[in-house]
Enzyme design. Structure first.
Site, PDB file in Angstrom:
ATOM      1  CB  CYS A 167      36.649  36.844  30.418  1.00 20.03           C
ATOM      2  SG  CYS A 167      35.134  36.048  30.909  1.00 20.03           S
ATOM      3  N   GLY A 177      48.897  52.897  52.245  1.00 22.13           N
ATOM      4  CA  GLY A 177      48.656  53.899  51.206  1.00 22.13           C
ATOM      5  C   GLY A 177      49.755  54.930  51.059  1.00 22.13           C
ATOM      6  CB  CYS A 207      32.362  36.110  28.476  1.00 17.00           C
ATOM      7  SG  CYS A 207      33.778  35.380  27.630  1.00 17.00           S
ATOM      8  CB  CYS A 259      37.887  33.413  29.998  1.00 14.70           C
ATOM      9  SG  CYS A 259      36.700  33.384  28.644  1.00 14.70           S
ATOM     10  CB  CYS A 295      33.511  31.457  29.427  1.00 10.51           C
ATOM     11  SG  CYS A 295      33.328  32.967  30.404  1.00 10.51           S
TER      12      CYS A 295
HETATM   13 ZN   LIG Z   1      34.787  34.454  29.440  1.00 12.04          ZN
END
Ligand SMILES: [Zn+2]
Lengths: 192, 301
Positions: B279, B39, B255, B285, B258
């Site tokens: 997506c 970090g 989505c 996707c 898909c």
């Molecule tokens: Zn998708």
């Protein structure tokens, strides 16, 4: 004059290959993997892991200490580094069987990255003392066996990180392998 | 083509990976220290690249310092492999790293360079994720002086940042930061995880893969090592929450392409004024579509 017999063989002839850009890329990925997954014994795939690591990371003007005089003049010249006492070095070449007699650069709270990297040669990653490691890069805990590392190194590593993020990072080298011990690790000796 | 992209294609005389070996060595040393101090924003001397800063040069310099002829590279921008920026970066790396291959499949990649997203598919130990960062310092919203920010980071003092977050909550009844959500790494440094959505932040936590962050303009490199705690800042009474994709009836929006109900969605406005959700991760996707139609070879989730 440096006594030739104390020098590990090979640094003057084989390692020219270690400066080839594609070799350095592979070596760096080995180092990246080692520091990402501390405590894992990673096969280097090149002879002489100590020299390979130095060739990959060290170059012009970087302060490097070699208190045990393990590096030949020719190898140091190829690195192009500046040889300094261990207290001032970014990279320190160390012998694991001898307890450390210096405090390396630990960086500062503001700039902890100036803490040194120690390259420590040991006998083997089998046999010897057994340590339990915990920290980033380790899913739970992991065990590491180290033969030929004076106890004082692990104690010093833990002491140096007591003001984290200050600390020093270690790369143990042996045979054809290396193991990274970044300053984030908690290391405890495991009594068998 | 992007006008800021000026690789002279006819000059075959590059170093492997474009950068000279000194530049690579310096970046490589900075990468290793970044992993040793999870970090922490390690400074490095960012090199001029043949594309404007702001086009992912920080991430690109990381990728070029990592890449070898055996690597398989995926580059995404906002989840898509096909955006102009992603295509340019991918072309640049494959031209300057002979032997390296490219892919759009997350599961095939050894190096994934990304802006604004972490792939949906969980990464593994043989992969490195490189995120492009515009503004690396999470403390910049409360402290203008870099010297003082460095001291605060060193001491792990984030009280002012927490106060600022809490003020937001009091005002807006929720943490209003949607992207670049301040995240504490290994219990010490708080990072700006780059402009990824909150949805992606949990992917950084205890990931088997190394994540590297490159800020070219600010000349900083930082890392979330594998198997490392990455904890978004939060309060007992206001927990961290990711983006919500539920409709008015409380149902998870799927989505439109898909049908997945388990991905980060982009809102796409349609010509008739309505909108559709899809997506953001185009590879994910595609994989879901192929799974549905049974054309997917090999096991993928
Ligand atoms: Zn998708």
């Amino acid at each position: 004059m440096i006594s030739q017999s104390r020098m590990p063989p090979g640094q003057d002839d084989q390692p020219l290959q270690a400066w080839h850009p594609l070799t350095q890329q592979q070596l760096f990925r080995g180092l990246l993997h080692s520091f990402s997954y501390p405590g894992r014994v990673v096969r280097v795939g090149q002879p002489q892991p100590l020299f390979s690591a130095l060739a990959t990371l060290v170059d012009q003007g970087l302060p490097l200490a070699d208190p045990g005089r393990l590096l030949s003049k020719l190898f140091l010249r190829r690195l192009g580094c500046q040889v300094t006492p261990p207290e001032e070095a970014a990279f320190i070449v160390c012998e694991g069987h001898k307890a450390p007699d210096f405090t390396p650069r630990l960086g500062s709270l503001e700039s902890p990255e100036t803490g040194a990297t120690l390259l420590v040669s040991v006998n083997a990653f089998t046999g010897g003392k057994r340590y339990r490691l915990r920290g980033p890069g380790i899913a739970d805990t992991t065990l590491l066996e180290i033969d030929g590392l004076d106890d004082a190194w692990i104690k010093a590593h833990q002491r140096w990180r007591s003001h984290y993020p200050m600390g020093a990072d270690m790369l143990l080298v042996s045979g054809d392998s290396w193991v990274a011990l970044p300053r984030t690790l908690t290391i405890m000796e495991e009594i068998r | 083509m992007n006008s800021s992209y000026e690789l002279p294609l006819d000059e075959a005389d590059y170093n492997f990976g474009f950068l000279d070996e000194y530049a690579k060595r310096e970046i490589r040393r900075a990468i290793l220290k970044s992993i040793c101090i999870p970090g922490y924003q390690t400074p490095y001397a960012s090199r001029e690249m043949p594309m404007g800063r702001g086009f992912g040069t920080g991430g690109l310099q990381l990728t070029l310092s990592l890449a070898g002829p055996d690597d398989v590279l995926k580059v995404i921008d906002q989840g898509s492999d096909d955006s102009v920026n992603a295509v340019n970066l991918r072309q640049f790396v494959s031209l300057t790293c002979p032997g390296l291959t490219t892919t759009t499949h997350t599961s095939d990649a050894t190096i994934i360079q990304s802006r604004h997203r972490i792939p949906e598919q969980p990464l593994n130990e043989s992969q490195v994720l490189v995120l492009q960062v515009p503004y690396p310092d999470a403390l910049v919203v409360v402290e203008p002086s870099e010297a003082r920010r460095k001291a605060m980071h060193g001491e792990g003092d984030y009280s002012r940042l927490l106060t600022k977050l809490y003020e937001d909550i009091v005002k807006f009844r929720e943490i209003t930061i949607s992207h670049r959500y301040p995240t504490r790494i290994n219990g010490h440094y708080v990072i700006d995880p780059s402009p990824i959505p909150r949805y992606d932040v949990p992917q950084l936590n205890q990931s088997p893969a190394l994540t590297l962050f490159g800020a070219g303009r600010e000349k900083k490199i930082y890392a979330v090592p594998p198997y490392t705690n990455a904890t978004p800042l939060a309060f007992d009474d206001v927990p961290f929450r990711t983006e919500d994709f539920h409709d008015d009836r409380g149902e998870r929006i799927a989505c439109a392409r898909c049908g997945s109900t388990r991905s980060f969605l982009d809102e796409l406005p349609l010509a008739d004024g309505s909108k559709r959700w899809q997506c953001s991760d185009t590879d994910y996707c595609d994989q879901q579509l192929q799974l549905k139609s049974g054309t997917l070879t090999g096991a993928r989730q």
